[in-house]
Write a protein that holds these residues in place. Structure first.
Motif, mmCIF file in Angstrom:
data_model
loop_
_atom_site.group_PDB
_atom_site.id
_atom_site.type_symbol
_atom_site.label_atom_id
_atom_site.label_comp_id
_atom_site.label_asym_id
_atom_site.label_seq_id
_atom_site.Cartn_x
_atom_site.Cartn_y
_atom_site.Cartn_z
ATOM 1 N N VAL A 91 72.115 49.464 23.903
ATOM 2 C CA VAL A 91 72.203 50.660 24.182
ATOM 3 C C VAL A 91 73.295 51.342 23.814
ATOM 4 O O VAL A 91 73.255 52.274 22.908
ATOM 5 C CB VAL A 91 71.446 51.035 25.374
ATOM 6 C CG1 VAL A 91 71.549 52.683 25.997
ATOM 7 C CG2 VAL A 91 70.102 50.715 25.823
ATOM 8 N N SER A 96 72.427 56.401 23.034
ATOM 9 C CA SER A 96 71.313 57.018 23.717
ATOM 10 C C SER A 96 70.358 58.068 23.021
ATOM 11 O O SER A 96 69.346 58.304 23.276
ATOM 12 C CB SER A 96 71.858 57.641 25.189
ATOM 13 O OG SER A 96 72.836 58.461 24.848
ATOM 14 N N ALA A 99 67.017 56.364 21.630
ATOM 15 C CA ALA A 99 66.660 55.740 22.694
ATOM 16 C C ALA A 99 65.543 54.793 22.306
ATOM 17 O O ALA A 99 65.588 53.752 22.803
ATOM 18 C CB ALA A 99 66.215 56.705 23.953
ATOM 19 N N GLY A 128 65.145 52.061 30.133
ATOM 20 C CA GLY A 128 64.381 52.912 29.191
ATOM 21 C C GLY A 128 64.242 54.220 29.979
ATOM 22 O O GLY A 128 64.399 55.344 29.258
ATOM 23 N N LEU A 131 67.104 56.374 29.848
ATOM 24 C CA LEU A 131 67.877 56.819 28.588
ATOM 25 C C LEU A 131 66.573 57.987 28.182
ATOM 26 O O LEU A 131 67.100 59.159 27.746
ATOM 27 C CB LEU A 131 67.550 55.684 27.577
ATOM 28 C CG LEU A 131 68.587 54.806 27.363
ATOM 29 C CD1 LEU A 131 68.226 53.717 26.287
ATOM 30 C CD2 LEU A 131 69.933 55.609 26.990
#
Length: 463
Positions: A91, A96, A99, A128, A131
């Motif tokens: 990530v 981000s 995502a 997740g 994000l």
């Protein structure tokens, strides 16, 4: 009546499994229901003990080490913090703002290295959620992103993946996990490329309509900033060892060993080890990587015995579920009415066993809601015929292997699939909210990739 009984049994299995009834109960009951419909009531008990249970036990004998080691490896990757470390690093690297791509890559690397998709879902979902919330992407796309990275290209297409779906064809075709690597890579890239492009387009489309992340109860707690995690390369090392050692054992070490002792009765009277090398290679790779995990994270284990026990116990239900489905398929294949179904499947594209195999595996995986279960049933029932047809047509067994594996990962993820249900539960979303996005990534795009690989394999052979 026999064929009708089989079809009715299959429909009931699919429907009742979707309704949440365990296949541990459904598989034997509906197998015996098909026997009863075939007019063989006197054969119920012999069929159960001598056909169903023998097939179920045989599957456990053959594949239990892979389920056990895979579950243990995944649990140790989770408890050591390695899974989260890899996800966070990806990530941070991807950004981000991308995502969806970050989540797909994180899940892909973890599952390609042998981490269970359930462990991956639990480890990646909180990342997740954070994000997607920050980027304003609708939450209902998270399950599709996790599914794309966890049970599509890394499960069936990429060469060398230690997923059970990539090991099942080995005993039938004498192949290993690296069968048809070029075609596997092409298929994997198609799934990955189409999936990430489509999900990104859907996110933009939904956000343009004014849909954001939304308000959801029961959101995961964010991980504390000071939560201990290993460095990225330390976390990644066991995964690299799984992939590298699997290749080395399958291609260099095991094929050069003297295995003449297999001809002895106590070893099954085998003439060579080709049907075993693929499984042996994964067993060695996972075993060494588990020991490496223990050593690398020796000071991080809060309770190593608990981790080992929970990982081991976590393998029980998946293998028993799959084994009961194999037992069910073996009973169905033993019935006279199955001849009609078998001839129908074999009659599909009679000049091309690849198409026939793809259809058979797809249909059975869809009915059972299991990639491994559907493929096991198809190959146990028709594998010898496909190998003979392929040999006569000059088709490589490696191509049969790759097509069977990729076909198992298409129709398997219909709404009643256990992994789909579990993933939605982890993300606290419903089928209505998210299944359409999941289906595009786990059914439609894998089918596109399968068609492309079959076409290339037919034109150019295995590569």
């Amino acid at each position: 009546m026999g064929t009708l009984g089989i079809l009715l049994s299959l429909v009931l299995l699919m429907y009742l499994a979707y309704r949440g009834i365990s296949v541990l109960l459904l598989a034997p009951l509906l197998a015996l229901f098909a026997v009863l419909m075939s007019g063989e009531a006197a054969m119920l008990l012999p069929t159960y003990t001598q056909v169903f249970m023998k097939a179920m036990g045989g599957y456990v004998i053959q594949f239990f080490p892979l389920f056990l080691l895979g579950a243990l490896f995944g649990k140790m990757m989770d408890d050591s913090g390695s899974a989260r470390a890899i996800a966070h690093a990806i990530v941070a690297k991807v950004g981000s703002q991308r995502a969806i791509l970050a989540i797909v890559l994180a899940c892909g690397i973890l599952t390609y290295g042998g981490v269970s998709l359930f462990v991956v879902a639990f480890a990646v979902y909180p990342i997740g959620a954070a994000l997607f919330r920050e980027a304003g992407i609708p939450k209902r796309l998270i399950p599709a992103a996790i599914a794309l990275g966890s049970f599509t290209f890394t499960m069936t297409a990429l060469p060398g993946t230690p997923a059970i779906q990539n090991a099942i064809p080995s005993p039938f075709f004498g192949t290993d996990a690296f069968a048809a690597p070029g075609l596997g890579l092409i298929g994997g890239l198609i799934m990955f490329g189409l999936g990430t492009w489509w999900l990104s387009a859907q996110a933009k489309k939904l956000m343009a309509r004014g849909e954001g992340y939304g308000h959801h109860s029961g959101e995961p707690d964010s991980e504390p900033a000071d939560a201990p995690r290993p460095g990225f390369w330390i976390a990644l090392l066991p995964i690299l060892v799984v992939i590298g050692l699997n290749f080395l054992m399958a291609k260099q070490v095991l094929p050069n060993l003297d295995t003449s002792y297999l001809a002895k009765p106590e070893f099954g009277g085998l003439q060579d080890a080709r049907s075993l090398i693929g499984i042996w290679a994964i067993i060695v790779a996972l075993s060494v990587s588990i020991l490496l995990l223990v050593v690398l994270h020796w000071t991080r284990w809060a309770n190593l015995m608990k981790t080992v026990n929970e990982g081991s116990f976590g393998s029980m239900l998946p293998i028993l579920n799959t084994a009961t489905e194999v037992g069910y398929g073996t009973v169905i294949a033993s019935l006279a009415g199955f001849v009609v179904i078998r001839d129908l499947v074999l009659g599909i594209a009679p000049g091309n066993p690849l198409i026939s195999e793809a259809v058979a595996v797809n249909v059975l995986a869809g009915i059972t809601g299991s990639a491994s279960g559907g493929m096991s049933i198809a190959l146990k029932t028709l594998g010898a015929e496909y190998l003979a047809m392929a040999t006569a047509a000059g088709i490589s067994p490696e191509l049969l292997h790759r097509i069977a594996t990729m076909a198992s990962g298409c129709m398997d993820s219909l709404p009643h699939n256990g992994a789909v249900i579990s993933l939605l539960a982890i993300c606290r979303l419903t089928h209505r909210e998210s299944y359409g996005f999941i289906a595009m990534n786990t059914v439609v795009f894998p089918l596109v990739a399968l068609v492309v690989v079959i076409t290339l394999g037919t034109l150019f052979g295995s590569f």
